[in-house]
Design a protein around this motif. Structure first.
Motif, PDB file in Angstrom:
ATOM      1  N   ALA A 239     -33.541   0.320 -85.919  1.00 38.89           N
ATOM      2  CA  ALA A 239     -34.694  -0.161 -86.593  1.00 38.89           C
ATOM      3  C   ALA A 239     -36.113   0.890 -86.335  1.00 38.89           C
ATOM      4  O   ALA A 239     -36.650   1.275 -86.402  1.00 38.89           O
ATOM      5  CB  ALA A 239     -35.406  -0.877 -87.109  1.00 38.89           C
ATOM      6  N   ARG A 240     -35.876   0.668 -84.667  1.00 35.75           N
ATOM      7  CA  ARG A 240     -36.986   1.432 -83.397  1.00 35.75           C
ATOM      8  C   ARG A 240     -37.017   2.459 -83.484  1.00 35.75           C
ATOM      9  O   ARG A 240     -37.924   3.234 -83.673  1.00 35.75           O
ATOM     10  CB  ARG A 240     -36.982   0.248 -82.481  1.00 35.75           C
ATOM     11  CG  ARG A 240     -37.563  -1.130 -82.296  1.00 35.75           C
ATOM     12  CD  ARG A 240     -36.757  -1.259 -80.841  1.00 35.75           C
ATOM     13  NE  ARG A 240     -36.244  -1.246 -79.943  1.00 35.75           N
ATOM     14  CZ  ARG A 240     -35.307  -2.396 -80.097  1.00 35.75           C
ATOM     15  NH1 ARG A 240     -36.278  -3.980 -80.149  1.00 35.75           N
ATOM     16  NH2 ARG A 240     -34.515  -2.499 -79.101  1.00 35.75           N
ATOM     17  N   GLU A 242     -35.622   4.796 -85.646  1.00 34.66           N
ATOM     18  CA  GLU A 242     -36.035   5.798 -87.485  1.00 34.66           C
ATOM     19  C   GLU A 242     -37.486   4.700 -87.424  1.00 34.66           C
ATOM     20  O   GLU A 242     -38.018   6.018 -88.125  1.00 34.66           O
ATOM     21  CB  GLU A 242     -35.490   4.480 -88.931  1.00 34.66           C
ATOM     22  CG  GLU A 242     -33.892   4.480 -88.571  1.00 34.66           C
ATOM     23  CD  GLU A 242     -33.641   3.587 -89.734  1.00 34.66           C
ATOM     24  OE1 GLU A 242     -34.238   3.088 -90.350  1.00 34.66           O
ATOM     25  OE2 GLU A 242     -32.135   3.695 -90.066  1.00 34.66           O
ATOM     26  N   THR A 243     -38.387   3.798 -86.449  1.00 30.25           N
ATOM     27  CA  THR A 243     -39.660   4.006 -87.220  1.00 30.25           C
ATOM     28  C   THR A 243     -40.057   5.398 -85.488  1.00 30.25           C
ATOM     29  O   THR A 243     -41.310   5.738 -86.353  1.00 30.25           O
ATOM     30  CB  THR A 243     -40.151   2.222 -86.702  1.00 30.25           C
ATOM     31  OG1 THR A 243     -39.281   1.607 -87.203  1.00 30.25           O
ATOM     32  CG2 THR A 243     -41.822   2.157 -86.097  1.00 30.25           C
ATOM     33  N   ALA A 244     -40.292   5.236 -84.388  1.00 31.21           N
ATOM     34  CA  ALA A 244     -40.093   5.600 -83.132  1.00 31.21           C
ATOM     35  C   ALA A 244     -40.239   8.312 -84.091  1.00 31.21           C
ATOM     36  O   ALA A 244     -40.857   8.588 -84.816  1.00 31.21           O
ATOM     37  CB  ALA A 244     -39.335   6.249 -82.498  1.00 31.21           C
ATOM     38  N   ARG A 246     -39.744   8.990 -87.687  1.00 33.12           N
ATOM     39  CA  ARG A 246     -40.846   8.897 -88.526  1.00 33.12           C
ATOM     40  C   ARG A 246     -42.007   9.383 -88.288  1.00 33.12           C
ATOM     41  O   ARG A 246     -43.406  10.240 -88.726  1.00 33.12           O
ATOM     42  CB  ARG A 246     -41.558   7.105 -89.703  1.00 33.12           C
ATOM     43  CG  ARG A 246     -39.828   7.251 -90.524  1.00 33.12           C
ATOM     44  CD  ARG A 246     -40.013   5.676 -91.253  1.00 33.12           C
ATOM     45  NE  ARG A 246     -40.272   5.144 -91.002  1.00 33.12           N
ATOM     46  CZ  ARG A 246     -39.612   4.100 -90.826  1.00 33.12           C
ATOM     47  NH1 ARG A 246     -38.339   4.157 -91.141  1.00 33.12           N
ATOM     48  NH2 ARG A 246     -39.724   2.604 -89.932  1.00 33.12           N
ATOM     49  N   ARG A 247     -43.133   8.124 -86.999  1.00 34.39           N
ATOM     50  CA  ARG A 247     -43.877   8.426 -86.202  1.00 34.39           C
ATOM     51  C   ARG A 247     -44.171   9.780 -85.762  1.00 34.39           C
ATOM     52  O   ARG A 247     -45.079  11.200 -85.929  1.00 34.39           O
ATOM     53  CB  ARG A 247     -44.655   7.634 -85.107  1.00 34.39           C
ATOM     54  CG  ARG A 247     -44.715   5.873 -85.687  1.00 34.39           C
ATOM     55  CD  ARG A 247     -44.510   5.163 -84.721  1.00 34.39           C
ATOM     56  NE  ARG A 247     -45.191   3.712 -84.867  1.00 34.39           N
ATOM     57  CZ  ARG A 247     -45.092   2.625 -83.781  1.00 34.39           C
ATOM     58  NH1 ARG A 247     -44.080   2.737 -82.830  1.00 34.39           N
ATOM     59  NH2 ARG A 247     -45.179   1.093 -84.783  1.00 34.39           N
TER      60      ARG A 247
END
Length: 258
Positions: A239-240, A242-244, A246-247
């Motif tokens: 999840a981390r 994927e978040t990184a 996307r950013r």
């Protein structure tokens, strides 16, 4: 009042014997019954009586005849549990945690009872499935690992000699087949996970073989706890990432540039 003794019909006695084999797991879903002549000789009954007994089981949905010959054990005892949960597990990924929590309870008890109740034949089967599991983990084949993992845990469920637990374990492991394969696939990417998993399985096997119920329960529960926690960490890391990503994609997107 009648004082006559009710003598059971021969076909009822044969049907009850076959039903007991299905309940205890000696006959499993998909197994083909022996040919009619062999079964009649084994039970010492006529072939018409045997046919009547098999028909009784068929009327309960426990066996069915297939085109081309042969009578097979159905999965009717497990399918009522399996079918609705299979779809829900696919639609609600959070149920994976609930499944592992339930396995923690079920497999801890199964291992404890297996250590108390396993026969020599059970221990021989457990040794065979453990050996197959060790060979599977030596390979890089996730499907092979998954099948061997399921066979090992099912051998423990059967060795507990509780019909309900054995069938529930079979249904749960069947339900979780794809989930177990997914779990093993995710754990492959974690350093030392494979060796730790194999060591945990060995601890369960040895505790059962050495007739140590408390140690067997503890080993089984430790194994499930490890899978739960390691998977949780893996999912949090994913999840981390994927978040990184996307950013990163947002910050450097041409449509957002000044």
């Amino acid at each position: 009042m009648s004082n006559k003794v009710q003598v059971p019909r021969i076909s009822d006695a044969v049907a009850a014997s076959l039903e007991r084999r299905i309940l205890e797991g000696s006959l499993k879903p998909g197994d083909r019954l022996a040919p009619e002549r062999e079964l009649a000789a084994e039970f010492g009954v006529s072939r018409p009586s045997l046919r009547e007994a098999i028909q009784k089981l068929a009327s309960k949905g426990m066996v069915q005849s297939k085109q081309g010959g042969g009578t097979y054990v159905t999965d009717s005892l497990n399918s009522t549990f399996f079918d609705p949960w299979r779809d829900m597990l696919g639609n609600h990924p959070n149920l994976r945690e609930d499944m592992l929590e339930f396995r923690h309870m079920l497999e801890g008890q199964a291992a404890s009872w297996a250590a108390e109740r396993a026969t020599d034949a059970d221990l021989q089967r457990l040794e065979q499935t453990f050996s197959a599991l060790r060979d599977a983990f030596a390979s890089d084949d996730t499907e092979k690992r998954s099948a061997a993992d399921i066979a090992f845990h099912q051998a423990i469920g059967d060795a507990a000699h509780n019909a309900l637990l054995g069938h529930m374990s079979a249904a749960l492991l069947r339900l979780m087949h794809d989930n177990i394969r997914l779990n093993l696939g995710e754990l492959k990417g974690i350093p030392a996970a494979s060796s730790l998993l194999m060591s945990q399985h060995e601890s369960i096997y040895k505790a059962i073989a050495e007739r140590k119920p408390q140690a067997a329960r503890a080993a089984a529960e430790t194994h499930i706890d490890f899978v739960r926690e390691t998977l949780a960490q893996s999912l949090r890391s994913a999840a981390r990432r994927e978040t990184a990503e996307r950013r990163l994609n947002t910050e450097f997107s041409p449509s957002l540039s000044v």
